[in-house]
Scaffold this motif. Structure first.
Motif, PDB file in Angstrom:
ATOM      1  N   VAL A   1      53.248  32.287  10.252  1.00 20.42           N
ATOM      2  CA  VAL A   1      54.553  32.711  10.765  1.00 20.42           C
ATOM      3  C   VAL A   1      55.306  31.456  11.178  1.00 20.42           C
ATOM      4  O   VAL A   1      54.858  30.706  12.055  1.00 20.42           O
ATOM      5  CB  VAL A   1      54.405  33.671  11.959  1.00 20.42           C
TER       6      VAL A   1
ATOM      7  N   LEU B   1      62.317  40.494   7.873  1.00 23.57           N
ATOM      8  CA  LEU B   1      61.385  39.379   7.729  1.00 23.57           C
ATOM      9  C   LEU B   1      61.515  38.811   6.319  1.00 23.57           C
ATOM     10  O   LEU B   1      61.508  39.574   5.345  1.00 23.57           O
ATOM     11  CB  LEU B   1      59.945  39.849   7.948  1.00 23.57           C
TER      12      LEU B   1
ATOM     13  N   SER C   1      58.927  34.654   8.137  1.00 19.15           N
ATOM     14  CA  SER C   1      59.885  34.167   9.134  1.00 19.15           C
ATOM     15  C   SER C   1      61.000  35.187   9.303  1.00 19.15           C
ATOM     16  O   SER C   1      61.372  35.873   8.354  1.00 19.15           O
ATOM     17  CB  SER C   1      60.488  32.822   8.716  1.00 19.15           C
TER      18      SER C   1
ATOM     19  N   ARG D   1      58.948  33.118  17.664  1.00 17.50           N
ATOM     20  CA  ARG D   1      57.961  33.140  16.578  1.00 17.50           C
ATOM     21  C   ARG D   1      56.619  33.640  17.088  1.00 17.50           C
ATOM     22  O   ARG D   1      55.923  34.423  16.433  1.00 17.50           O
ATOM     23  CB  ARG D   1      57.828  31.728  16.000  1.00 17.50           C
TER      24      ARG D   1
END
Length: 382
Positions: free
Chosen positions: A179, A111, A207, A223
């Protein structure tokens, strides 16, 4: 939903050096290697370096000719772009990786984070809804975000117009996580540029996509699985009968999270999805206190502190599969798949074969481009 994971005899070692990070990024960004395949390769080969070295042979065995892994320059450029943007990578299994995502079969291996990563260790609740939200809907989102924030909950959403925007703005001071569907340094929609900057300064942007990547339609469902996966529960405020918010709600159910819904007027199309969820058994909420009571009730999601992951059991001996058996299994898998995704564990039950036999063949078919994975461990024909 039961999850199909391959146990690994190797302890997971997150990247520690620049060379380790480059190797992880190269493996993850290689063609046809998604999150689930990444975890499988690591489980089978023990390290990202070994998996990367073996990948051309794995692809060759799958019938993919002239397969090349992601070049080292691509990985080093992504790391450089992250440093320039002020973002940091967080690897699966590392100290700052959110514990809530560890039980997902398609947990993001890496991430990108921009902001306060300490928020990932606090209790989180997702707040999602319509982009074309009504005045009442945005007021409700603000009230929920403020009320939940006062009780110590971090608000997670997707930085979209409407409900997402209201939720983030109202939780800036108490804690919010956005996010993103594209790169963590790419703001979409552009009208939320100022809000995105404020979230990077006071909250957190996350992300799994490469730095600089513009969001595409296929990125939004993936997502959404992170939005729901991070959270103890997902609160839906205004959602049409076919909307991304319903995808998030379905992900939440698959992940064992609570789904909580604000009801709407039957004549308002923006509330059709919400009312459908309530009809199907989702918890109706009127205010922040309803959400808190639902999550703390005996039937709600228990409030648990993250605990160290137990050592994985030893991998069962895997019988060698002949070429003829592999081809027969490929045909069986492909005959049972179609354009409508089904859960991997359901497919394995239908085939009635051991998971440790089917799983490597799924990786092979994915590398061949014959099947595709979707959020929540779902499989479909490519």
């Amino acid at each position: 939903m039961a999850k199909v994971l391959l146990p690994s005899p190797h302890p997971l070692t997150p990247p520690r050096s620049e060379e380790d990070w480059v190797t992880w990024f190269r493996l993850l960004r290689s063609r046809r290697v998604g999150a689930t395949t990444f975890h499988r390769l690591l489980a089978e080969h023990g390290s990202a370096a070994t998996a990367l070295a073996s990948l051309p042979e794995v692809a060759k065995a799958a019938g993919v000719k002239d397969y090349t892994c992601c070049p080292e320059t691509v990985a080093t450029e992504e790391l450089k772009a992250g440093r320039i943007a002020g973002a940091r990578p967080i690897a699966y299994g590392s100290e700052h990786y959110p514990a809530a995502l560890l039980d997902l079969p398609d947990a993001p291996p890496i991430l990108w984070a921009m902001g306060d990563v300490a928020l990932l260790q606090k209790p989180m609740i997702a707040l999602v809804g319509a982009r074309n939200a009504s005045s009442l809907g945005t007021r409700m989102a603000r009230a929920l975000a403020e009320g939940l924030g006062r009780e110590g909950h971090v608000i997670v959403s997707g930085l979209a117009r409407g409900i997402d925007t209201s939720a983030h703005m109202s939780a800036l001071e108490s804690g919010t996580i956005a996010v993103l569907a594209g790169g963590v340094d790419v703001v979409y929609p552009a009208e939320n540029a100022v809000l995105a900057q404020e979230i990077a300064e006071k909250g957190l942007r996350l992300s799994e996509q490469p730095m600089g990547m513009a969001p595409m339609a296929r990125h939004f469902p993936t997502r959404n699985r992170i939005v729901s996966g991070l959270s103890r529960g997902v609160v839906v405020v205004e959602a049409a009968a076919k909307s991304g918010s319903l995808i998030t709600a379905r992900n939440a159910l698959d992940q064992g999270r609570e789904v909580l819904v604000v009801p709407g007027h039957p004549f308002d199309a923006r509330a059709a999805g919400c009312n459908m969820l309530i009809r199907d058994g989702a918890t109706l909420v009127r205010n922040a206190q309803d959400v808190i009571e639902a999550l703390h009730s005996p039937t709600g999601l228990p409030v648990a502190q993250p605990s160290p992951e137990p050592a994985p059991p030893p991998e069962p001996p895997r019988e060698a599969v002949s070429l003829k058996e592999a081809n027969a299994l490929h045909n069986e898998i492909l005959s049972r798949l179609g354009p409508t995704p089904i859960a991997e564990d359901q497919l394995i039950r239908d085939i009635n074969a051991p998971a440790q036999t089917v799983a490597p063949q799924l990786v092979t078919l994915e590398l061949e481009g014959k099947i595709r994975r979707q959020a929540g461990g779902m499989l479909a024909l490519a």
